[in-house]
Design a protein around this motif. Structure first.
Motif, PDB file in Angstrom:
ATOM      1  N   ALA A 218       6.324  15.311   3.359  1.00 58.78           N
ATOM      2  CA  ALA A 218       6.795  14.134   2.623  1.00 58.78           C
ATOM      3  C   ALA A 218       6.572  14.281   1.122  1.00 58.78           C
ATOM      4  N   ARG A 219       7.440  13.657   0.345  1.00 60.03           N
ATOM      5  CA  ARG A 219       7.290  13.569  -1.103  1.00 60.03           C
ATOM      6  C   ARG A 219       6.776  12.179  -1.468  1.00 60.03           C
ATOM      7  N   ASP A 220       5.687  12.140  -2.205  1.00 58.03           N
ATOM      8  CA  ASP A 220       5.070  10.880  -2.628  1.00 58.03           C
ATOM      9  C   ASP A 220       5.085  10.840  -4.148  1.00 58.03           C
ATOM     10  N   ASP A 221       5.920   9.932  -4.707  1.00 59.78           N
ATOM     11  CA  ASP A 221       6.001   9.850  -6.167  1.00 59.78           C
ATOM     12  C   ASP A 221       5.148   8.719  -6.729  1.00 59.78           C
ATOM     13  N   GLY A 222       4.268   8.165  -5.889  1.00 54.98           N
ATOM     14  CA  GLY A 222       3.400   7.085  -6.330  1.00 54.98           C
ATOM     15  C   GLY A 222       3.955   5.714  -6.033  1.00 54.98           C
ATOM     16  N   ALA A 223       5.270   5.599  -5.907  1.00 49.86           N
ATOM     17  CA  ALA A 223       5.901   4.326  -5.568  1.00 49.86           C
ATOM     18  C   ALA A 223       6.471   4.349  -4.154  1.00 49.86           C
ATOM     19  N   TYR A 224       7.024   5.496  -3.755  1.00 48.57           N
ATOM     20  CA  TYR A 224       7.666   5.618  -2.457  1.00 48.57           C
ATOM     21  C   TYR A 224       7.267   6.934  -1.804  1.00 48.57           C
ATOM     22  N   ILE A 225       7.211   6.889  -0.474  1.00 50.83           N
ATOM     23  CA  ILE A 225       6.945   8.088   0.312  1.00 50.83           C
ATOM     24  C   ILE A 225       8.227   8.433   1.061  1.00 50.83           C
TER      25      ILE A 225
ATOM     26  N   ALA B 103       0.834  -1.201   0.000  1.00 53.50           N
ATOM     27  CA  ALA B 103       0.000   0.000   0.000  1.00 53.50           C
ATOM     28  C   ALA B 103       0.869   1.250   0.000  1.00 53.50           C
ATOM     29  N   ALA B 104       2.018   1.177   0.648  1.00 54.02           N
ATOM     30  CA  ALA B 104       2.958   2.301   0.671  1.00 54.02           C
ATOM     31  C   ALA B 104       4.303   1.798   1.177  1.00 54.02           C
ATOM     32  N   ILE B 105       5.368   2.396   0.681  1.00 54.94           N
ATOM     33  CA  ILE B 105       6.718   2.134   1.177  1.00 54.94           C
ATOM     34  C   ILE B 105       7.295   3.469   1.643  1.00 54.94           C
ATOM     35  N   PHE B 106       7.571   3.547   2.939  1.00 58.92           N
ATOM     36  CA  PHE B 106       8.138   4.762   3.525  1.00 58.92           C
ATOM     37  C   PHE B 106       9.659   4.595   3.594  1.00 58.92           C
ATOM     38  N   LEU B 107      10.381   5.567   3.092  1.00 58.41           N
ATOM     39  CA  LEU B 107      11.836   5.519   3.101  1.00 58.41           C
ATOM     40  C   LEU B 107      12.358   6.511   4.130  1.00 58.41           C
ATOM     41  N   GLU B 108      12.815   5.987   5.256  1.00 54.96           N
ATOM     42  CA  GLU B 108      13.360   6.847   6.308  1.00 54.96           C
ATOM     43  C   GLU B 108      14.645   7.526   5.814  1.00 54.96           C
ATOM     44  N   PRO B 109      14.775   8.813   6.011  1.00 58.56           N
ATOM     45  CA  PRO B 109      16.037   9.481   5.654  1.00 58.56           C
ATOM     46  C   PRO B 109      17.213   8.945   6.464  1.00 58.56           C
ATOM     47  N   GLU B 110      16.929   8.505   7.683  1.00 56.34           N
ATOM     48  CA  GLU B 110      17.914   7.886   8.563  1.00 56.34           C
ATOM     49  C   GLU B 110      17.157   7.066   9.592  1.00 56.34           C
ATOM     50  N   GLY B 111      17.811   6.063  10.147  1.00 58.09           N
ATOM     51  CA  GLY B 111      17.156   5.232  11.145  1.00 58.09           C
ATOM     52  C   GLY B 111      16.970   5.977  12.452  1.00 58.09           C
TER      53      GLY B 111
END
Length: 368
Positions: free
Chosen positions: A240-247, A89-97
């Motif tokens: 957040a930036r959402d490009d449709g594949a990743y948030i 449904a969504a993949i969130f990419l943390e800038p850092e852990g």
């Protein structure tokens, strides 16, 4: 819908929240920062990430998963989830852990804007569960408590005195929710004698780091008990930036989030924590010793994978994956792992000490 489906009688979807962080040090050199253990086929043909996704895929009442990972693993995450037959449904990419409290908050704020009452089933991506049906029965037991606003953790019934896990003391039963108990206390990872005493009480479970709660309930307690985490994650998702594949949450805002686990930030402080004890063949596969215990072994009580020969040995775990072939003679209770990135040789009983060695080796091979 089967009786084992957690959503039996549920009004809203359950969103699996799959946490895919980790530095990949405890199973070095097979697991490394660029390919931590959730992306490896350690226990069968599927990776641990894929096994985690498969636990809810196709079951009534479950939404597609939300995955929280990092930019470094973006290609691995997307490919492995789709290979497991699911579309996230969504993949969130943390800038850092920033640890689990913040990682979960990103998904919670995303869900809150869509359905604040939706339940979040939080699962690490690198744990093994042998009895998935027992897991779903436990989820079904937990659902009424989670829908009432409680924060549910799943306590793993212990099989032995383990020093590598935290413990949960199971308190009195919750009067209006059968099978659910109040949390009497959380116990830090204990020394061996203390672990034996805890097991002896019959009231303690391992803390497996699996949770069920609504987005609304989690955000409410986060904002009350860990406002710095809440403020940073709310701002990060607002920008957040959402490009449709990743948030991609806003990096500056998320960088202000304290690095703290959900246990320290919320569960040990809230009055709404409850526990569902469950026996489901769980392991966090957190050491070479744990992997040796979980895998089928040969007549010498050893495991040999790849171009490996264990002659006149016993109790050994020998893995060749991209490294030179390995031959052993007369070895007992050892771990020998050969990869292109490094070679490990150690007694199995020292498995818990691998982190320091792995970090030192990674610094040396990185030239730092």
């Amino acid at each position: 819908m089967s009786e084992n489906d957690a959503a039996n009688g549920a009004e809203a979807l359950i969103y699996p929240i799959i946490l895919s962080g980790g530095a990949g040090t405890r199973l070095w050199p097979l697991s490394r920062p660029e390919t931590p253990k959730q992306f490896l086929t350690l226990l069968g043909p599927a990776t641990m990430m894929q096994e985690t996704v498969a636990r809810t895929t196709g079951r009534a009442g479950f939404a597609p998963p939300l995955v929280v990972s990092g930019e470094r693993h973006v290609a691995l995450v997307a490919r492995q989830i789709r290979e497991a037959g699911s579309e996230p449904a969504a993949i969130f990419l943390e800038p850092e852990g920033r640890n689990t409290a913040g990682a979960i908050a990103l998904a919670a704020y995303w869900l809150a804007g869509r359905d604040a009452e939706a339940l979040m089933l939080v699962m690490p991506s690198d744990h093994a569960i042998a009895d998935v049906e027992s897991f779903h029965r436990a989820i079904a037991i937990a659902c009424p408590a989670a829908r009432s606003g409680r924060l549910v953790t799943f306590g793993i019934r212990p099989t032995h005195a383990e020093t590598g896990y935290g413990y949960i003391e199971v308190g009195d039963a919750v009067a209006d929710v059968p099978g659910v108990h109040h949390v009497a206390a959380f116990v830090e990872k204990p020394p061996l004698e203390t672990a034996r005493d805890l097991i002896g009480t019959g009231r303690h479970c391992w803390n497996g780091g699996i949770f069920l709660f609504s987005a609304r309930a989690y955000i409410a307690e986060l904002e009350r008990l860990a406002p710095e985490v809440a403020d940073a994650c709310r701002a990060a998702m607002s920008g957040a930036r959402d490009d449709g594949a990743y948030i991609r949450p806003d990096a500056i805002a998320f960088g202000a989030c304290p690095s703290i686990s959900i246990d320290y930030a919320i569960m040990e402080k809230t009055g709404d924590a409850v526990v569902v004890p469950v026996d489901m063949g769980w392991s966090d596969v957190g050491s070479w010793e744990a992997l040796w215990t979980l895998r089928d072994r040969n007549g010498q009580d050893s495991i040999c994978d790849g171009a490996a020969i264990d002659m006149d040995g016993r109790g050994n775990l020998v893995i060749v994956d991209g490294g030179p072939p390995v031959g052993t003679m007369g070895m007992r209770d050892c771990v020998i792992v050969s990869t292109a990135a490094g070679v490990l040789v150690m007694p199995r009983e020292r498995s818990a000490d691998i982190r320091a060695l792995a970090e030192a080796m990674l610094k040396r091979t990185d030239g730092t």
